[in-house]
Design a protein around this motif. Sequence first.
Motif, PDB file in Angstrom:
ATOM      1  N   MET A   1      98.040 130.179  82.555  1.00  0.00           N
ATOM      2  CA  MET A   1      99.171 130.539  81.728  1.00  0.00           C
ATOM      3  C   MET A   1      98.701 130.698  80.279  1.00  0.00           C
ATOM      4  SD  MET A   1     102.652 128.388  80.897  1.00  0.00           S
ATOM      5  CE  MET A   1     103.744 129.186  82.046  1.00  0.00           C
ATOM      6  N   THR A   2      99.196 131.707  79.626  1.00  0.00           N
ATOM      7  CA  THR A   2      98.884 131.950  78.220  1.00  0.00           C
ATOM      8  C   THR A   2      99.548 130.875  77.367  1.00  0.00           C
ATOM      9  OG1 THR A   2      98.771 134.322  78.648  1.00  0.00           O
ATOM     10  CG2 THR A   2      99.043 133.654  76.364  1.00  0.00           C
ATOM     11  N   ARG A   3      98.802 130.379  76.365  1.00  0.00           N
ATOM     12  CA  ARG A   3      99.329 129.316  75.510  1.00  0.00           C
ATOM     13  C   ARG A   3      99.099 129.669  74.042  1.00  0.00           C
ATOM     14  NH1 ARG A   3      97.381 123.330  76.482  1.00  0.00           N
ATOM     15  NH2 ARG A   3      98.843 123.541  78.201  1.00  0.00           N
ATOM     16  N   ILE A   4     100.148 129.470  73.242  1.00  0.00           N
ATOM     17  CA  ILE A   4     100.095 129.630  71.788  1.00  0.00           C
ATOM     18  C   ILE A   4     100.295 128.262  71.158  1.00  0.00           C
ATOM     19  CG2 ILE A   4     101.289 130.571  69.770  1.00  0.00           C
ATOM     20  CD1 ILE A   4     102.156 132.951  71.512  1.00  0.00           C
ATOM     21  N   VAL A   5      99.445 127.933  70.184  1.00  0.00           N
ATOM     22  CA  VAL A   5      99.636 126.722  69.388  1.00  0.00           C
ATOM     23  C   VAL A   5      99.934 127.162  67.953  1.00  0.00           C
ATOM     24  CG1 VAL A   5      98.576 124.627  68.467  1.00  0.00           C
ATOM     25  CG2 VAL A   5      98.122 125.313  70.834  1.00  0.00           C
ATOM     26  N   THR A   6     101.045 126.679  67.416  1.00  0.00           N
ATOM     27  CA  THR A   6     101.443 126.995  66.046  1.00  0.00           C
ATOM     28  C   THR A   6     101.344 125.736  65.197  1.00  0.00           C
ATOM     29  OG1 THR A   6     102.973 128.697  66.847  1.00  0.00           O
ATOM     30  CG2 THR A   6     103.296 127.901  64.594  1.00  0.00           C
ATOM     31  N   ILE A   7     100.646 125.853  64.068  1.00  0.00           N
ATOM     32  CA  ILE A   7     100.487 124.735  63.150  1.00  0.00           C
ATOM     33  C   ILE A   7     101.605 124.777  62.109  1.00  0.00           C
ATOM     34  CG2 ILE A   7      98.990 123.683  61.400  1.00  0.00           C
ATOM     35  CD1 ILE A   7      96.605 124.861  63.015  1.00  0.00           C
ATOM     36  N   LEU A   8     102.344 123.683  62.035  1.00  0.00           N
ATOM     37  CA  LEU A   8     103.449 123.524  61.090  1.00  0.00           C
ATOM     38  C   LEU A   8     103.105 122.422  60.098  1.00  0.00           C
ATOM     39  CD1 LEU A   8     106.405 123.490  63.672  1.00  0.00           C
ATOM     40  CD2 LEU A   8     105.473 125.472  62.453  1.00  0.00           C
ATOM     41  N   THR A   9     103.491 122.611  58.849  1.00  0.00           N
ATOM     42  CA  THR A   9     103.247 121.623  57.802  1.00  0.00           C
ATOM     43  C   THR A   9     104.592 121.243  57.166  1.00  0.00           C
ATOM     44  OG1 THR A   9     102.892 123.437  56.250  1.00  0.00           O
ATOM     45  CG2 THR A   9     100.927 122.460  57.268  1.00  0.00           C
ATOM     46  N   PRO A  10     104.644 120.142  56.438  1.00  0.00           N
ATOM     47  CA  PRO A  10     105.897 119.803  55.750  1.00  0.00           C
ATOM     48  C   PRO A  10     106.358 120.964  54.868  1.00  0.00           C
ATOM     49  CG  PRO A  10     104.375 117.952  55.666  1.00  0.00           C
ATOM     50  CD  PRO A  10     103.605 119.126  56.226  1.00  0.00           C
ATOM     51  N   GLY A  11     107.627 121.324  54.987  1.00  0.00           N
ATOM     52  CA  GLY A  11     108.182 122.433  54.215  1.00  0.00           C
ATOM     53  C   GLY A  11     107.852 123.797  54.797  1.00  0.00           C
ATOM     54  N   PHE A  12     107.412 123.858  56.074  1.00  0.00           N
ATOM     55  CA  PHE A  12     107.048 125.148  56.665  1.00  0.00           C
ATOM     56  C   PHE A  12     108.218 126.128  56.632  1.00  0.00           C
ATOM     57  CE2 PHE A  12     108.757 122.889  60.328  1.00  0.00           C
ATOM     58  CZ  PHE A  12     109.406 123.868  61.068  1.00  0.00           C
ATOM     59  N   ALA A  13     107.886 127.395  56.555  1.00  0.00           N
ATOM     60  CA  ALA A  13     108.894 128.460  56.512  1.00  0.00           C
ATOM     61  C   ALA A  13     109.365 128.724  57.945  1.00  0.00           C
ATOM     62  CB  ALA A  13     108.300 129.710  55.875  1.00  0.00           C
ATOM     63  N   ASP A  14     110.498 128.147  58.309  1.00  0.00           N
ATOM     64  CA  ASP A  14     110.930 128.133  59.701  1.00  0.00           C
ATOM     65  C   ASP A  14     111.189 129.498  60.320  1.00  0.00           C
ATOM     66  OD1 ASP A  14     113.117 128.114  57.936  1.00  0.00           O
ATOM     67  OD2 ASP A  14     113.933 126.256  58.731  1.00  0.00           O
ATOM     68  N   TRP A  15     111.467 130.513  59.537  1.00  0.00           N
ATOM     69  CA  TRP A  15     111.767 131.836  60.065  1.00  0.00           C
ATOM     70  C   TRP A  15     110.517 132.637  60.423  1.00  0.00           C
ATOM     71  CZ3 TRP A  15     112.132 130.101  55.143  1.00  0.00           C
ATOM     72  CH2 TRP A  15     111.298 130.699  54.192  1.00  0.00           C
ATOM     73  N   GLU A  16     109.364 132.221  59.986  1.00  0.00           N
ATOM     74  CA  GLU A  16     108.174 133.076  60.107  1.00  0.00           C
ATOM     75  C   GLU A  16     107.598 133.174  61.513  1.00  0.00           C
ATOM     76  OE1 GLU A  16     106.742 132.707  55.496  1.00  0.00           O
ATOM     77  OE2 GLU A  16     105.633 131.601  57.017  1.00  0.00           O
ATOM     78  N   THR A  17     107.640 132.107  62.286  1.00  0.00           N
ATOM     79  CA  THR A  17     107.116 132.178  63.652  1.00  0.00           C
ATOM     80  C   THR A  17     108.179 131.864  64.704  1.00  0.00           C
ATOM     81  OG1 THR A  17     106.325 129.893  63.618  1.00  0.00           O
ATOM     82  CG2 THR A  17     104.751 131.619  62.937  1.00  0.00           C
ATOM     83  N   ALA A  18     109.414 131.664  64.279  1.00  0.00           N
ATOM     84  CA  ALA A  18     110.482 131.328  65.232  1.00  0.00           C
ATOM     85  C   ALA A  18     110.698 132.447  66.248  1.00  0.00           C
ATOM     86  CB  ALA A  18     111.777 131.038  64.485  1.00  0.00           C
ATOM     87  N   LEU A  19     110.780 133.674  65.795  1.00  0.00           N
ATOM     88  CA  LEU A  19     111.006 134.798  66.696  1.00  0.00           C
ATOM     89  C   LEU A  19     109.834 134.958  67.655  1.00  0.00           C
ATOM     90  CD1 LEU A  19     112.799 137.190  67.487  1.00  0.00           C
ATOM     91  CD2 LEU A  19     111.601 138.546  65.775  1.00  0.00           C
ATOM     92  N   LEU A  20     108.628 134.832  67.152  1.00  0.00           N
ATOM     93  CA  LEU A  20     107.442 134.952  67.999  1.00  0.00           C
ATOM     94  C   LEU A  20     107.443 133.886  69.091  1.00  0.00           C
ATOM     95  CD1 LEU A  20     104.591 135.741  68.877  1.00  0.00           C
ATOM     96  CD2 LEU A  20     103.728 134.400  66.973  1.00  0.00           C
ATOM     97  N   ASN A  21     107.611 132.632  68.712  1.00  0.00           N
ATOM     98  CA  ASN A  21     107.567 131.562  69.706  1.00  0.00           C
ATOM     99  C   ASN A  21     108.714 131.671  70.703  1.00  0.00           C
ATOM    100  OD1 ASN A  21     105.228 129.679  69.315  1.00  0.00           O
ATOM    101  ND2 ASN A  21     105.970 129.805  67.223  1.00  0.00           N
ATOM    102  N   ALA A  22     109.902 131.991  70.233  1.00  0.00           N
ATOM    103  CA  ALA A  22     111.040 132.127  71.142  1.00  0.00           C
ATOM    104  C   ALA A  22     110.845 133.307  72.093  1.00  0.00           C
ATOM    105  CB  ALA A  22     112.329 132.294  70.346  1.00  0.00           C
ATOM    106  N   GLY A  23     110.442 134.450  71.561  1.00  0.00           N
ATOM    107  CA  GLY A  23     110.227 135.628  72.406  1.00  0.00           C
ATOM    108  C   GLY A  23     109.097 135.421  73.400  1.00  0.00           C
TER     109      GLY A  23
END
Length: 189
Positions: A1-23
């Motif tokens: 299975m294909t896997r994506i890991v997204t690195i988030l930091t305090p204050g991350f811009a929540d809109w930037e990878t939300a669509l990618l991860n959800a889609g």
Amino acid sequence: MTRIVTILTPGFADWETALLNAGAREYYRVETRFASPDGEMVTSAGGLQVVPHMSVGDISVDDFDALLVNGGTVWQTPGAPDLGPLLRSAQAAGKTVGGICDGVLALARAGLLDNVRHTANGPESLPDTGYSGGNYYIGSPRAVLDRRIVTAPGTAPVSFMGAVLESLGLRNGDLDFYLGLYAAEHQAG
């Protein structure tokens, strides 16, 4: 299975990878995982609280197909996490490595942008990173994909989604439909 890991930091811009991860998760059945520098909960710029699956130190290059650095103001500070060894290992292993908005700064600091076409929030945001890829910079409002390195300004979450999924071999008519759907409001009309 294909896997994506997204690195988030305090204050991350929540809109930037939300669509990618959800889609990716909903439409393509890609496994999505999240990491923070210390594995602890992080709160986004919009107040969204995320409990990650792991810390950055727990990420193994063998366990993902794409590693993404979400933007956030921490990347402009001296306290930004050093992701250089992890990002260079991922690139050397042939994995997709992506950064959006200020997350691109982590890729620049790691030297990943020195020899590939790339974009960012603007060329003025990159020189303090020590990178030497100015000749490869493209002033683009959309994501740029070159040799499995994906970069995008913070205003391009839709094309970032498309470029990351394309780099994973998932470009098809469905993806083109989703890209058109999510970008429809930006079409001249």
